[in-house]
Design an enzyme around this catalytic site. Structure first.
Site, short mmCIF file in Angstrom:
data_model
loop_
_atom_site.label_atom_id
_atom_site.label_comp_id
_atom_site.label_asym_id
_atom_site.label_seq_id
_atom_site.Cartn_x
_atom_site.Cartn_y
_atom_site.Cartn_z
N GLU A 147 -84.66 7.63 49.03
CA GLU A 147 -86.06 7.39 49.12
C GLU A 147 -86.70 8.30 50.18
OE1 GLU A 147 -86.38 3.16 49.72
OE2 GLU A 147 -86.37 3.28 51.74
N SER A 148 -86.14 8.72 50.98
CA SER A 148 -86.54 9.66 52.20
C SER A 148 -87.08 10.94 51.20
CB SER A 148 -85.85 9.99 53.34
OG SER A 148 -84.37 10.37 52.41
#
Lengths: 276, 265
Positions: free
Chosen positions: B61-62
């Site tokens: 998700e980064s």
């Protein structure tokens, strides 16, 4: 009005840009977290802040424990890879050192709130939150019907911080800011804010292009302060490594109010010689 | 029975956590795109890449798409993920352009509490939201991962405190109140395919969507699972035993774990 960013000191930037009661966003998704700026806010004794950040991380655990925050707007409040943020938990579970109002979203919701803020729109639309208990607890999540398809989607209001603070690898002499690696939601957070401060590892004569870079033109930034290592214990790709041991050690410090207070007095407040 | 020296039992050769991680890794295949949460899901996904599924596409998700870490990342924003990714995109982009339209096959999630329809709580423990007994980290990316990935795999240690009759908070939706609820809520992915624990594997009943014990890990008994479940557990008529870890799986997992510089959860 294309006014260039002014280059100043961290202390002056925080004093002039961050006021009691402000809505303040310190962004940086694990990478490039502006810790030094957070610590300066604690040193200057700011109070009643609404702290905005997708992943509060240690930096907001410290600000919350130091009593700077009245409210937290967030989407994931843990110590990444380690466990809990104990100062955050103590504030929510026991109102210590003061009550902390929460406004809780998902990552997708927070990211889109920044996008709306950067876009100058009143709200953002996403396909999210459906079936969860979050809309019941967060009045800032509402249903909206697509005027073209009739699909019911989630609406979240724009985030427009009074000030956004980020850390970047470098700026050039004109104040153009360059960052790379995981750049998270920083561009949106800066463009959504009324004022912005970027701490940088260094100022160079000219920016050499880097793959995956994000560049913020100087006139999109209010102030720049040179703070080498300003992301520690987070990291700045190309300059430093994440200090994982610090994240692990924080667990014990933050679990205990006295240990935290000792850290605050001895590690944070004492070294600059500031009186109380 | 003779009183001679006992041979080592299977359960002594590997830990329950290792069996769980290996069973989870086996669910991922080369060519799948997988949205990976940190902790146990990340360990399992990286084990899959290091063993049978080298072409597995890991998405964090980064914003790291196609990350190929050579050591286990301590966080979803570890530098090794950006260094090895095919593309590093912004956080709004990873959620809006990649997750939301349904481009990602498998979402891999953990849980603090889970109910019989595989709904997940990662927000609060206790009766009241405003003054919880335990304040957990919250939603992160999970609600939309659970909604929009093609399917979801959950990996979680099984205890009565975790597997509860009623969640204290619904953070991410599995099958909601049961069959048909995902469709009613407009959730596009097909939902949890499997819940993998340290005791066995549960899968949704094709008709009711209620989690049903389909596999026991070697050395575990149905009663072990019942005792760790806070509702009357459904057991499949064709209950089978998970294949034990191979030497290669165990050795690879242990060498991966040795690359981690911090502690997990």
């Amino acid at each position: 009005m294309a006014e260039p960013a002014r280059v100043t000191t961290l202390a002056e930037a925080v004093a002039s840009l961050v006021h009691d009661g402000d809505v303040v966003a310190l962004e940086g998704f694990t990478h490039l977290i502006p810790f030094a700026a957070g610590h300066e806010i604690i040193r200057q004794g700011r109070r009643d802040l609404t702290l905005v950040r997708m992943t509060p991380d240690l930096v907001y655990d410290q600000l919350i424990g130091a009593g700077c925050a009245a409210k937290l707007v967030f989407s994931w409040g843990g110590n990444p890879g380690v466990g809990s943020l104990h100062r955050f938990r103590d504030a929510v579970e026991h109102n210590w050192p003061r009550p902390l109002e929460l406004e809780e979203h998902s990552h997708a919701g927070m990211a889109n709130r920044y996008v709306a803020g950067a876009s100058g729109l009143p709200f953002a639309i996403l396909r999210g939150y459906s079936g969860t208990d979050l809309p019941e607890r967060t009045p800032n999540i509402k249903p909206v019907t697509c005027p073209f398809t009739g699909e019911v989607l989630a609406a979240v209001p724009a985030l427009q911080p009074d000030v956004t603070i980020i850390h970047a690898q470098r700026a050039d002499a004109d104040g153009n800011v360059q960052m790379w690696g995981i750049t998270g939601v920083q561009k949106e957070a800066v463009l959504a804010a009324r004022r912005s401060l970027v701490t940088v590892e260094e100022i160079v004569d000219a920016l050499t292009p880097v793959p995956g870079q994000v560049v913020l033109p100087t006139w999109a930034v209010t102030a720049i302060a040179v703070v080498p290592g300003g992301a520690h214990p987070s990291y700045a790709q190309g300059y430093s490594e994440r200090d994982n041991d610090y994240y692990v050690a924080w667990d014990a410090i933050s679990r205990d109010r006295e240990a935290f207070d000792r850290w605050l007095q001895e590690q944070l407040l004492a070294p600059v010689g500031g009186a109380g | 029975m003779s009183a001679s020296v006992q041979p080592p039992t299977l359960a002594q050769e590997w830990s329950a956590d290792e069996m769980m991680t290996i069973a989870a890794a086996r669910q991922l295949h080369a060519g799948d795109t997988c949205f990976v949460g940190i902790g146990l899901p990340s360990t399992a996904a990286n084990l899959a890449r290091a063993t049978h599924a080298q072409g597995l596409v890991l998405i964090y998700e980064s914003g790291c798409i196609g990350a190929k870490p050579t050591r286990l990342p301590l966080s979803i924003g570890d530098g090794v993920l950006a260094d090895t990714a095919d593309a590093v995109v912004s956080v709004p982009e990873v959620f809006n352009y990649w997750l939301q339209p349904g481009r990602i096959d498998i979402g891999f999630l953990g849980a603090a509490q889970l109910d019989r329809f595989a709904n997940i709580n990662t927000t609060v423990i206790g009766d009241t939201y405003d003054r919880p007994r335990v304040r957990l980290p919250g939603a992160g990316g999970a609600p939309e991962i659970a909604a929009s990935c093609g399917e979801v795999v959950v990996i979680v240690r099984q205890t009565k405190r975790t597997f509860v009759e009623t969640l204290d908070f619904v953070t991410s939706v599995g099958f909601g109140t049961g069959a048909g609820d995902r469709e009613r809520l407009g959730l596009r992915g097909s939902g949890p395919r499997m819940v993998i624990t340290d005791l066995g594997i549960l899968q949704p009943d094709p008709q009711t969507c209620e989690l049903t014990l389909t596999h026991l890990h070697p050395g575990k008994a149905v009663d072990d699972v019942r005792e760790a479940t806070g509702w009357p557990l459904a057991v499949s008529a064709s209950l089978s035993t998970t294949e034990p870890p191979t030497d290669h799986e165990l050795a690879t997992l242990r060498s991966l774990e040795a690359t981690k510089s911090g502690t997990d959860s």
